[in-house]
Design an enzyme around this catalytic site. Structure first.
Site, PDB file in Angstrom:
ATOM      1  N   HIS A  52       0.803  -1.230   0.000  1.00 54.85           N
ATOM      2  CA  HIS A  52       0.000   0.000   0.000  1.00 54.85           C
ATOM      3  C   HIS A  52       0.835   1.279   0.000  1.00 54.85           C
ATOM      4  CE1 HIS A  52       0.990   0.135   4.262  1.00 54.85           C
ATOM      5  NE2 HIS A  52       0.611   1.397   4.259  1.00 54.85           N
TER       6      HIS A  52
HETATM    7  C1  UD1 Z   1      -2.022   5.997   5.365  1.00 50.23           C
HETATM    8  C2  UD1 Z   1      -0.698   6.471   5.970  1.00 50.23           C
HETATM    9  C3  UD1 Z   1       0.288   5.334   6.009  1.00 50.23           C
HETATM   10  C4  UD1 Z   1      -0.314   4.117   6.699  1.00 50.23           C
HETATM   11  C5  UD1 Z   1      -1.627   3.758   6.006  1.00 50.23           C
HETATM   12  C6  UD1 Z   1      -2.294   2.571   6.636  1.00 50.23           C
HETATM   13  C7  UD1 Z   1      -0.198   8.836   5.492  1.00 50.23           C
HETATM   14  C8  UD1 Z   1       0.693   9.765   4.751  1.00 50.23           C
HETATM   15  N1  UD1 Z   1      -0.091   7.525   5.174  1.00 50.23           N
HETATM   16  O1  UD1 Z   1      -1.767   5.635   4.015  1.00 50.23           O
HETATM   17  O2  UD1 Z   1       1.444   5.737   6.738  1.00 50.23           O
HETATM   18  O3  UD1 Z   1       0.599   3.036   6.619  1.00 50.23           O
HETATM   19  O4  UD1 Z   1      -2.492   4.894   6.088  1.00 50.23           O
HETATM   20  O5  UD1 Z   1      -3.324   2.093   5.820  1.00 50.23           O
HETATM   21  O6  UD1 Z   1      -0.941   9.266   6.333  1.00 50.23           O
HETATM   22  N2  UD1 Z   1      -8.995   5.185   0.753  1.00 50.23           N
HETATM   23  C9  UD1 Z   1     -10.232   4.602   0.653  1.00 50.23           C
HETATM   24  N3  UD1 Z   1     -10.920   4.374   1.814  1.00 50.23           N
HETATM   25  C10 UD1 Z   1     -10.425   4.681   3.032  1.00 50.23           C
HETATM   26  C11 UD1 Z   1      -9.175   5.298   3.115  1.00 50.23           C
HETATM   27  C12 UD1 Z   1      -8.459   5.534   1.973  1.00 50.23           C
HETATM   28  O7  UD1 Z   1     -10.717   4.306  -0.426  1.00 50.23           O
HETATM   29  O8  UD1 Z   1     -11.111   4.422   4.047  1.00 50.23           O
HETATM   30  C13 UD1 Z   1      -8.215   5.411  -0.489  1.00 50.23           C
HETATM   31  C14 UD1 Z   1      -8.423   6.762  -1.088  1.00 50.23           C
HETATM   32  O9  UD1 Z   1      -8.367   6.641  -2.461  1.00 50.23           O
HETATM   33  C15 UD1 Z   1      -7.200   7.528  -0.638  1.00 50.23           C
HETATM   34  C16 UD1 Z   1      -6.143   6.447  -0.619  1.00 50.23           C
HETATM   35  O10 UD1 Z   1      -6.832   5.265  -0.197  1.00 50.23           O
HETATM   36  O11 UD1 Z   1      -6.897   8.583  -1.476  1.00 50.23           O
HETATM   37  C17 UD1 Z   1      -5.009   6.722   0.310  1.00 50.23           C
HETATM   38  O12 UD1 Z   1      -5.496   6.983   1.632  1.00 50.23           O
HETATM   39  P1  UD1 Z   1      -4.629   7.885   2.648  1.00 50.23           P
HETATM   40  O13 UD1 Z   1      -5.307   7.948   3.953  1.00 50.23           O
HETATM   41  O14 UD1 Z   1      -4.265   9.169   2.003  1.00 50.23           O
HETATM   42  O15 UD1 Z   1      -3.269   7.107   2.800  1.00 50.23           O
HETATM   43  P2  UD1 Z   1      -2.966   5.551   2.978  1.00 50.23           P
HETATM   44  O16 UD1 Z   1      -2.386   5.055   1.709  1.00 50.23           O
HETATM   45  O17 UD1 Z   1      -4.104   4.797   3.553  1.00 50.23           O
END
Ligand code: UD1
Length: 375
Positions: free
Chosen positions: A208
């Protein structure tokens, strides 16, 4: 003491659970009042609510509902919303976890209001400043007055940056959570049967990190390696929503490579414990693999958890498909008959609560020099 806990992403729900429980269990005279604030960074049921249910977390007093956006927008929106909540709650301390954008926003919002910050999982460094998490950690540590380090290496990293005041070596709260929940997780072992898997006869994979998902060549190399492994034994891949979006354009996985929805904490622990090996770019899963005596191949070029590399229990393969294959095959051979021990609590949560209780209310300014309390 009123403590405002800021969480928002999946690993933070896990890390905060043992500490919240220890705060609730603290003696009445210590009078901890924990205000739980969910930023909303993770919002899908399987990325958030399921963790609250399984870990017995309280319903957050505030859910800021920030959701996904660019890093700057997401962090900025959290900062503005947290500012309002912290002004109205006026806590004695803000407790933050790990290295996500929610961690950074919590640290900044508190420090702008002169509220002391306590950071759980302080001192971790990858020494790769292109990782958003690395910047989040560095800023959070330099703002915090109480720093709860999980390892000696983390304490050293802080010392190298001139941070010694307020540092407590407490052990790892994720180990506390794992020790507490592994037995319950085993009641979920029907998952293996549901997925048609046999213990130690499948590979578990997770991907991820932005450095892998957002660079098509790296993601393609990882998929190539997983496809090759899947021709020899089942490869189970619970897919993070971020990764799913990036995978849509990729080559079709081979039939042995099985993409499934993100798993709950207990389901994930079950699959980790019974996996022959784990391939991951997650920090938390590298540690869990080591505690569970499951060999790991890390799909990154560096790790914050160097302790796991000892005796090749964990090896860094980056996104090089040849290296991923070579290290995976070597780990399968080397550790195939290795017995697996049970995991003991690090009692990190209790040490954290004790340190919070003993803290000078002005610890932001006068943190004690207290490295040495050891799990
Ligand atoms: C975040 C953390 C990372 C952690 C990870 C655990 C940061 C910079 N990164 O990364 O350190 O290891 O969480 O999972 O804070 N999305 C969904 N549903 C959700 C949440 C996210 O669809 O409930 C999708 C969205 O498209 C979003 C993407 O995942 O844009 C990334 O989510 P984001 O919270 O920005 O970062 P993570 O990759 O989850």
């Amino acid at each position: 003491m009123k403590i405002a806990t800021v969480i928002g992403a999946r690993p933070q729900f896990i890390k905060s659970a043992p500490v919240s429980r220890a705060l609730r269990a603290a003696k009445a005279e210590e009078k901890f009042d924990e205000v739980l604030i969910h930023t909303g960074q993770h919002y899908d049921h399987e990325m958030s609510q399921v963790f609250f249910d399984e870990l017995g977390l309280a319903v957050p007093r505030y859910n800021l509902g920030i959701g996904s956006a660019s890093h700057g927008q997401q962090t900025g929106q959290m900062l503005a919303a947290l500012d309002k909540v912290l002004v109205s709650e006026s806590p004695d301390c803000v407790l933050i976890y790990g290295d996500t954008n929610s961690t950074l926003a919590g640290a900044l919002a508190a420090s702008k209001l002169n509220i002391p910050v306590a950071h759980v999982e302080a001192g971790l460094r990858s020494f790769n400043r292109r990782m958003p998490e690395e910047i989040n950690r560095i800023v959070a540590d330099h703002i915090s007055g109480l720093l709860f380090a999980p390892t000696h290496a983390a304490v050293k990293n802080l010392r190298d940056e001139g941070i010694t005041n307020g540092v407590h070596l407490v052990g790892d709260v994720m180990q506390d959570a794992l020790a507490e929940h592994m037995v319950v997780a085993e009641t979920k072992s029907h998952l293996l049967a549901d997925l048609g898997l046999t213990s130690r006869k499948y590979i578990l994979a997770t991907v991820h990190r932005a450095e892998n998902t957002d660079v098509p060549e790296r993601l393609a190399n990882i998929v190539t390696a997983l496809n090759a492994l899947a021709r020899e034994c089942p490869v189970i891949w619970p897919v993070h929503p971020r990764t799913l979006k990036c995978l849509r354009e990729m080559e079709k996985p081979s039939p042995g490579l099985r993409l499934i929805s993100p798993l709950s904490y207990l389901e994930m622990l079950t699959l980790e414990r019974h996996a022959e090996i784990i391939l991951t770019d997650s920090g938390g899963i590298q540690k869990e693999a080591r505690w569970l005596d499951v060999p790991c191949v890390t799909l990154r070029d560096e790790t914050e958890w160097k302790e796991t590399l000892k005796d090749e229990w964990n090896r860094l393969a980056g996104a090089d498909s040849e290296m991923i294959l070579e290290f995976s095959k070597a780990a399968r051979r080397k550790f195939q008959d290795h017995s697996r021990s049970s995991v003991k609590s690090a009692h990190a949560a209790e040490l954290i609560v004790r340190a919070l209780h003993g803290a000078d209310p002005t610890f932001q300014l006068y943190g004690e020099d207290s490295v040495g309390a050891s799990a």
